[in-house]
Design a protein around this motif. Structure first.
Motif, PDB file in Angstrom:
ATOM      1  N   LEU A 229       0.824  -1.203   0.000  1.00 17.25           N
ATOM      2  CA  LEU A 229       0.000   0.000   0.000  1.00 17.25           C
ATOM      3  C   LEU A 229       0.862   1.259   0.000  1.00 17.25           C
ATOM      4  CD1 LEU A 229      -2.765  -1.060   2.567  1.00 17.25           C
ATOM      5  CD2 LEU A 229      -3.138  -0.596   0.132  1.00 17.25           C
ATOM      6  N   LEU A 232       2.631   1.662  -3.495  1.00 14.36           N
ATOM      7  CA  LEU A 232       1.742   2.093  -4.569  1.00 14.36           C
ATOM      8  C   LEU A 232       1.235   3.515  -4.357  1.00 14.36           C
ATOM      9  CD1 LEU A 232      -0.060  -1.302  -5.030  1.00 14.36           C
ATOM     10  CD2 LEU A 232       1.259  -0.115  -6.786  1.00 14.36           C
ATOM     11  N   TYR A 340       0.624   1.456 -11.987  1.00 14.02           N
ATOM     12  CA  TYR A 340      -0.224   1.337 -10.794  1.00 14.02           C
ATOM     13  C   TYR A 340      -1.355   0.345 -11.024  1.00 14.02           C
ATOM     14  CZ  TYR A 340      -4.148   2.514  -7.784  1.00 14.02           C
ATOM     15  OH  TYR A 340      -5.225   2.435  -6.939  1.00 14.02           O
ATOM     16  N   THR A 344      -1.119  -2.982  -8.728  1.00 13.20           N
ATOM     17  CA  THR A 344      -2.159  -3.126  -7.707  1.00 13.20           C
ATOM     18  C   THR A 344      -2.901  -4.452  -7.877  1.00 13.20           C
ATOM     19  OG1 THR A 344      -2.447  -0.744  -7.700  1.00 13.20           O
ATOM     20  CG2 THR A 344      -4.140  -2.005  -6.622  1.00 13.20           C
ATOM     21  N   ARG A 353      -8.655  -7.564  -3.479  1.00 11.37           N
ATOM     22  CA  ARG A 353      -7.965  -6.819  -4.545  1.00 11.37           C
ATOM     23  C   ARG A 353      -8.694  -5.509  -4.869  1.00 11.37           C
ATOM     24  NH1 ARG A 353      -7.225 -10.799  -8.117  1.00 11.37           N
ATOM     25  NH2 ARG A 353      -5.113 -11.146  -7.327  1.00 11.37           N
ATOM     26  N   GLN A 357      -7.642  -1.509  -4.350  1.00 14.39           N
ATOM     27  CA  GLN A 357      -7.782  -0.498  -5.394  1.00 14.39           C
ATOM     28  C   GLN A 357      -8.580   0.695  -4.879  1.00 14.39           C
ATOM     29  OE1 GLN A 357      -6.756  -0.291  -8.590  1.00 14.39           O
ATOM     30  NE2 GLN A 357      -6.514  -2.326  -9.468  1.00 14.39           N
ATOM     31  N   LEU A 360      -6.516   2.798  -2.278  1.00 12.99           N
ATOM     32  CA  LEU A 360      -5.441   3.554  -2.917  1.00 12.99           C
ATOM     33  C   LEU A 360      -5.987   4.664  -3.813  1.00 12.99           C
ATOM     34  CD1 LEU A 360      -3.121   0.542  -3.726  1.00 12.99           C
ATOM     35  CD2 LEU A 360      -2.507   2.493  -2.282  1.00 12.99           C
TER      36      LEU A 360
END
Length: 436
Positions: A229, A232, A340, A344, A353, A357, A360
């Motif tokens: 985390l 990213l 990204y 990710t 997942r 996303q 972020l």
């Protein structure tokens, strides 16, 4: 199903879902090219310009949507989000198109932002999960390609309808409504992510009852995810803080750099985004699955820094403007957003997942929003050279983080990456048999 048919089906799904990115970028650019016109028509000041930009698909509006859409995508499935998010987007687009004043304009902008925030993480997740392992960068790059074409079309439309003033801006938003309606219709026939379905069936079989917060709690309970985390957010959050201002305030930046004609400003942006689309296709999509991604990322990030440095500090003129447009355009096609979307999808387990996303994307849009609130004021008070220190600093930090800590995931399936990162802590039996 033969391998050829499976590949064709995957590409059809990728293209349909990737349109979220065209719509997202189109919404940002539609607002960017029209903010000054709305300001003149409705009589609000630069402070309100910053508020509208901050609440749009470029910032806080998208952050709210991502905070809701990410967990829902893990809880109810990818198809649930990409089926319904565009309905909200279409409502917002119509409100802006027919807005008689500031209030309706603001409501429409916020609704479009929320829809974008919910839809984009779901689209990136779905595309990566359904893509063949050996073509994952190519498929994820399709979302980046759509994201690049959106601004190119948006700025070109702004040139064409420029003489119509506010009416021309209303037509650009209405075109987004039409694109969203067609995309929504096409998506109705898409299947759910096979990987998400398999993972959900495994959870149900084990007696677990996922809730809205299951994805977020699973994400944060696993220490392996904290570093991913942070990495990213450093790659995308810092870069996007700059790109977000460029997306919505670039006409004002060009004005500060000496280009005052709106048509010339928009034509420069058409060049930027056309080159972004070309760099995405011929660079990221062609080589993202073949070469060491660390150096592909580095090249794109470094070129972006050079482009901004020339625009900000070189003598104003045709050379500096064209150099920036070319360098920043190519850089954006090879750079942080495409990586990204890819990283990710690779660095988080299937069950959370989309939540990753969402988290972020939310944080990245908050970062954009915070700077957007004061960007017009800072640009007027500090000038472009003063503001340039912040811009260059953010881009340099994103380059260093992405280059130093780039994961070595090229050529591996999502199952292989998941097994390497988590061991036996998450199910890894979702890869489709090759003979299907």
């Amino acid at each position: 199903m033969t391998a050829q048919k499976r590949t064709l089906t995957a590409w059809k799904a990728t293209i349909a879902v990737a349109m979220s990115n065209y719509i997202e970028a189109g919404a940002i650019i539609a607002l960017a090219t029209s903010l000054t016109l709305w300001q003149g028509a409705f009589g609000f000041d630069d402070g309100m310009v910053g508020v509208i930009a901050a609440l749009s698909a470029n910032a806080f509006g998208a952050a709210i949507g991502a905070a809701i859409g990410g967990p829902l995508c893990d809880r109810l499935g990818r198809k649930f989000i990409y089926t319904y998010d565009l309905i909200l987007f279409m409502i917002g687009a119509l409100l802006v198109t027919f807005s008689p004043g500031l209030v309706m304009l603001l409501i429409g902008v916020v609704l479009m932002g929320i829809a974008v925030g919910a839809g984009v993480p779901a689209s990136w997740t779905y595309i990566a999960e359904e893509a063949p392992s050996e073509q994952r960068a190519a498929h994820v790059g399709t979302a980046q390609l759509a994201w690049s074409i959106g601004p190119a079309v948006g700025f070109l439309l702004a040139v064409v309808v420029g003489p119509l003033g506010v009416m021309g801006s209303r037509l650009i938003f209405f075109h987004l409504f039409i694109i969203a309606a067609v995309t929504w219709w096409v998506r109705r026939g898409l299947p759910e992510s096979s990987r998400w379905k398999a993972d959900r069936e495994a959870e149900i079989a084990s007696g677990k009852r996922p809730s809205f917060f299951s994805g977020i709690s699973g994400l944060l309970k696993q220490p392996k995810n904290w570093g991913a985390l942070a990495f990213l957010l450093g790659v995308y959050g810092l870069w996007n803080t700059v790109a977000g201002q460029a997306g919505i305030f670039q006409p004002r930046v060009y004005d500060a750099a000496g280009v005052h004609d709106p048509m010339q400003q928009n034509l420069l942006q058409v060049l930027v985004w056309s080159l972004t689309a070309l760099a995405t296709y011929f660079g990221f999509m062609r080589y993202g699955d073949r070469v060491k991604r660390r150096w592909l990322y580095f090249g794109g990030a470094a070129l972006g820094i050079v482009g901004w440095a020339v625009l900000i500090y070189a003598p104003p003129g045709l050379f500096s403007l064209l150099f920036f447009a070319i360098a920043w355009g190519i850089s954006a096609g090879l750079g942080a957003q495409a990586f990204y979307g890819l990283w990710t999808a690779e660095l988080f387990a299937t069950r959370y997942r989309a939540s990753a996303q969402g988290v972020l994307f939310m944080l990245a849009r908050v970062m954009v929003g915070l700077l957007s609130l004061v960007f017009p004021v800072l640009l007027n008070s500090l000038g472009l050279p003063g503001l340039g220190v912040i811009i260059i600093g953010l881009l340099v930090a994103a380059l260093l983080i992405g280059t130093i800590w780039a994961p070595k995931t090229e050529g591996k399936s999502l199952d292989e990456i998941e097994a390497e990162r988590y061991g036996n802590q998450t199910p890894v039996s979702t890869e489709l048999p090759a003979n299907l």
